[in-house]
Design a protein around this motif. Structure first.
Motif, short mmCIF file in Angstrom:
data_model
loop_
_atom_site.label_atom_id
_atom_site.label_comp_id
_atom_site.label_asym_id
_atom_site.label_seq_id
_atom_site.Cartn_x
_atom_site.Cartn_y
_atom_site.Cartn_z
N ALA A 179 0.83 -1.21 0.00
CA ALA A 179 0.00 0.00 0.00
C ALA A 179 0.87 1.26 0.00
CB ALA A 179 -0.92 -0.01 1.22
N GLU A 180 1.97 1.21 0.74
CA GLU A 180 2.86 2.38 0.78
C GLU A 180 3.53 2.60 -0.57
OE1 GLU A 180 6.64 4.03 3.45
OE2 GLU A 180 5.52 2.24 4.08
N ARG A 181 3.97 1.51 -1.21
CA ARG A 181 4.60 1.64 -2.54
C ARG A 181 3.62 2.20 -3.56
NH1 ARG A 181 6.86 -3.37 -1.20
NH2 ARG A 181 5.23 -4.45 -2.40
N ALA A 182 2.35 1.83 -3.43
CA ALA A 182 1.33 2.28 -4.39
C ALA A 182 0.79 3.67 -4.06
CB ALA A 182 0.18 1.27 -4.43
N ASP A 183 1.25 4.25 -2.96
CA ASP A 183 0.75 5.56 -2.51
C ASP A 183 -0.76 5.52 -2.37
OD1 ASP A 183 0.85 8.22 -1.74
OD2 ASP A 183 0.70 8.97 -3.79
N TRP A 184 -1.23 4.46 -1.71
CA TRP A 184 -2.66 4.19 -1.56
C TRP A 184 -3.02 4.29 -0.09
CZ3 TRP A 184 -5.61 0.06 0.59
CH2 TRP A 184 -6.93 -0.06 0.13
N ASP A 185 -3.96 5.19 0.22
CA ASP A 185 -4.37 5.43 1.61
C ASP A 185 -5.41 4.39 2.01
OD1 ASP A 185 -4.63 6.60 4.09
OD2 ASP A 185 -6.08 8.09 3.40
N PRO A 186 -5.11 3.48 2.93
CA PRO A 186 -6.06 2.42 3.28
C PRO A 186 -7.36 2.99 3.86
CG PRO A 186 -3.87 1.87 4.08
CD PRO A 186 -3.82 3.31 3.64
N PRO A 187 -8.50 2.44 3.44
CA PRO A 187 -9.80 2.84 4.00
C PRO A 187 -10.09 2.05 5.28
CG PRO A 187 -10.13 1.23 2.29
CD PRO A 187 -8.64 1.45 2.38
N VAL A 188 -11.22 2.30 5.88
CA VAL A 188 -11.61 1.55 7.07
C VAL A 188 -11.96 0.12 6.68
CG1 VAL A 188 -13.27 1.37 8.96
CG2 VAL A 188 -12.45 3.62 8.23
N THR A 189 -12.71 -0.05 5.60
CA THR A 189 -13.13 -1.38 5.17
C THR A 189 -12.89 -1.57 3.68
OG1 THR A 189 -15.40 -0.70 4.61
CG2 THR A 189 -14.97 -1.41 6.90
N LEU A 190 -12.88 -2.84 3.27
CA LEU A 190 -12.88 -3.19 1.86
C LEU A 190 -13.98 -4.23 1.64
CD1 LEU A 190 -9.10 -3.50 0.87
CD2 LEU A 190 -10.75 -1.86 -0.02
N THR A 191 -14.62 -4.14 0.48
CA THR A 191 -15.67 -5.09 0.13
C THR A 191 -15.34 -5.70 -1.22
OG1 THR A 191 -17.33 -3.77 1.30
CG2 THR A 191 -18.14 -5.38 -0.30
N ALA A 192 -15.26 -7.02 -1.28
CA ALA A 192 -14.98 -7.71 -2.53
C ALA A 192 -16.22 -7.71 -3.42
CB ALA A 192 -14.51 -9.12 -2.26
N VAL A 193 -15.99 -7.47 -4.70
CA VAL A 193 -17.07 -7.48 -5.69
C VAL A 193 -16.62 -8.37 -6.85
CG1 VAL A 193 -18.47 -6.11 -7.28
CG2 VAL A 193 -17.77 -5.14 -5.07
N VAL A 194 -17.39 -9.40 -7.14
CA VAL A 194 -17.12 -10.29 -8.27
C VAL A 194 -18.18 -10.02 -9.33
CG1 VAL A 194 -17.01 -12.69 -9.04
CG2 VAL A 194 -16.03 -12.04 -6.83
N LEU A 195 -17.75 -9.71 -10.54
CA LEU A 195 -18.71 -9.36 -11.60
C LEU A 195 -18.14 -9.70 -12.96
CD1 LEU A 195 -18.78 -5.45 -11.98
CD2 LEU A 195 -16.85 -6.78 -11.15
N PRO A 196 -18.99 -9.77 -14.00
CA PRO A 196 -18.49 -10.05 -15.35
C PRO A 196 -17.51 -8.98 -15.81
CG PRO A 196 -20.86 -10.37 -15.25
CD PRO A 196 -20.46 -9.72 -13.95
N GLU A 197 -16.50 -9.40 -16.56
CA GLU A 197 -15.49 -8.45 -17.05
C GLU A 197 -16.13 -7.33 -17.87
OE1 GLU A 197 -12.83 -11.00 -19.14
OE2 GLU A 197 -11.60 -11.41 -17.37
N SER A 198 -17.21 -7.65 -18.59
CA SER A 198 -17.85 -6.65 -19.45
C SER A 198 -18.47 -5.51 -18.65
CB SER A 198 -18.94 -7.31 -20.30
OG SER A 198 -19.93 -7.91 -19.47
N GLN A 199 -18.66 -5.70 -17.33
CA GLN A 199 -19.30 -4.68 -16.51
C GLN A 199 -18.32 -3.92 -15.62
OE1 GLN A 199 -22.45 -6.66 -14.35
NE2 GLN A 199 -23.49 -7.33 -16.19
N VAL A 200 -17.04 -4.24 -15.76
CA VAL A 200 -16.03 -3.63 -14.87
C VAL A 200 -15.92 -2.12 -15.11
CG1 VAL A 200 -13.56 -3.50 -14.37
CG2 VAL A 200 -14.69 -5.72 -14.49
N SER A 201 -15.85 -1.69 -16.36
CA SER A 201 -15.67 -0.27 -16.65
C SER A 201 -16.79 0.57 -16.06
CB SER A 201 -15.58 -0.04 -18.17
OG SER A 201 -14.41 -0.61 -18.69
N ALA A 202 -18.03 0.12 -16.25
CA ALA A 202 -19.17 0.87 -15.71
C ALA A 202 -19.12 0.89 -14.18
CB ALA A 202 -20.48 0.25 -16.18
N ALA A 203 -18.73 -0.23 -13.57
CA ALA A 203 -18.66 -0.29 -12.11
C ALA A 203 -17.59 0.66 -11.58
CB ALA A 203 -18.38 -1.72 -11.65
#
Length: 378
Positions: A179-203
């Protein structure tokens, strides 16, 4: 022919108002820009919109249709680079352009009509507006692409590695370092989302810009699907908001977990995806099905043991008594409810329960057997 100077002056007097309304609508309709109204970012967006509209009016009043657009194009290019550095996707950027163009054209057309523009000139005005917006959006996309291909490329790779570390349950110290290397500020929570690849851009357009996606193959992920990790605040309204953002997709949404435990959310989402449910699926609403499906072989063995006393009966009789036993357990012995569920008379239920008591005896009153039978037949 250029735009009538009187009409242009009327439009120029409303530039600030039009720009402000366009920005407010972008923030309201494009989730990636939510919360950007206040502070420096809001001012940058508002100034960029007003500058673009002002540049257009200057060009529209010129007789030369090929008047230089370099300042506006350069501004749009730099805007695209800045949005890439902010972590916003090109889909979110183009969505902002579409919304801004719609609102700006509506307000400017109203002002032009009020200023006395003739129908022919209004049609030409529309052509100029949308051609201009196309050029600006193309320049912004080029800037966004160039930024990702230079400094942004390294960060994107680091974000993808962070996503994989989280999805595969890497040790906490390794995830924190990623996370530090990516300069990404961790949130309180994360939620996994599994979906079709065709819907990733809209999501991704609808979700928080810090949403992570792994570009590598993820163990257990169905073919043609992708895994996202959506940040959350842990507040009561965060999950409903996430589900609303994913409306219209076939996303399977795992539980919201502390960010370092995102692998648990992902495992739950994968198990829920395996249930074969259709449309958007909230894993939190299918806990019983997940529990019962955790060990199919054990459940089959339990069912066989529970129904063993019926094995010597005729198959049709055994089937009717199995259905009655299940309904009787789930309806807590309420005869009328069982009759309604099975579409039979209450007296028929009474007769069948009598048969069950002959077969099972006191076990129907044994809490341990009741638990086994409920799990086996649920």
């Amino acid at each position: 022919m250029g735009l009538d100077p009187q009409v242009a002056d009327a439009l120029r007097s409303r530039l600030a108002e039009v720009a402000n309304r366009a920005v407010l609508t972008i923030i309201d309709e494009v989730p990636s820009y939510a919360g950007s109204l206040s502070g420096r970012m809001g001012e940058v967006i508002r100034n960029a919109v007003q500058l673009a509209l002002g540049g257009f009016l200057t060009l529209a009043t010129r007789q030369d249709a090929d008047a230089p657009k370099a300042p506006a194009i350069e501004g749009a290019y730099q805007l695209g680079r800045g949005e890439a550095r902010s972590g916003r996707t090109v889909e979110a950027l183009l969505a902002a352009y579409r919304v801004g163009a719609r609102v700006s054209w509506r307000d400017m057309a109203d002002a032009a009509v009020a200023a006395g523009i003739d129908p022919g000139q209004l049609a030409r005005f529309a052509e100029l507006v949308f051609a201009y917006i196309d050029e600006l959006s193309a320049a912004s996309v080029a800037g966004h692409t160039d930024e990702l291909e230079s400094s942004g490329r390294v960060r994107q790779r680091n974000l993808e590695r962070l996503a994989r570390a989280l999805l595969t349950g890497a040790p906490a110290d390794a995830v924190n370092a990623a996370a530090e290397r990516a300069d990404w500020d961790p949130p309180v929570t994360l939620t996994a989302v599994v979906l079709p690849e065709s819907q990733v851009s809209a999501a991704l357009t609808a979700l928080d810009p810090r949403t992570l996606q792994s570009s590598d193959d993820v163990p257990g992920l169905p073919e043609g699907h992708a895994s996202l990790l959506a940040p959350g605040t842990g507040s009561a309204g965060a999950r409903p908001a996430l589900l609303r953002s994913l409306q219209g997709t076939d996303a399977v949404v795992g539980p919201s977990t502390p960010w370092l435990e995102a692998a648990a959310s992902h495992r739950r989402a994968l198990r829920c995806a395996a249930l074969g449910l259709e449309g958007q699926v909230d894993a939190d609403e299918h806990l019983a099905a997940l529990l019962l499906g955790a060990d199919p072989e054990a459940r089959a063995d339990l069912r066989a043991r529970v129904l063993a006393p019926l094995a010597d009966l005729r198959p049709s009789t055994a089937e009717k008594l199995t259905d009655t036993l299940r309904s009787w357990l789930l309806n807590h012995g309420r005869r009328d409810a069982v009759a309604e569920e099975l579409f039979v008379h209450a007296q028929t239920v009474r007769y069948r329960v009598g048969q069950l008591r002959e077969v099972y005896g006191d076990r129907l009153e044994d809490p341990a057997f009741v638990l086994d039978a409920t799990l086996a037949l649920a």
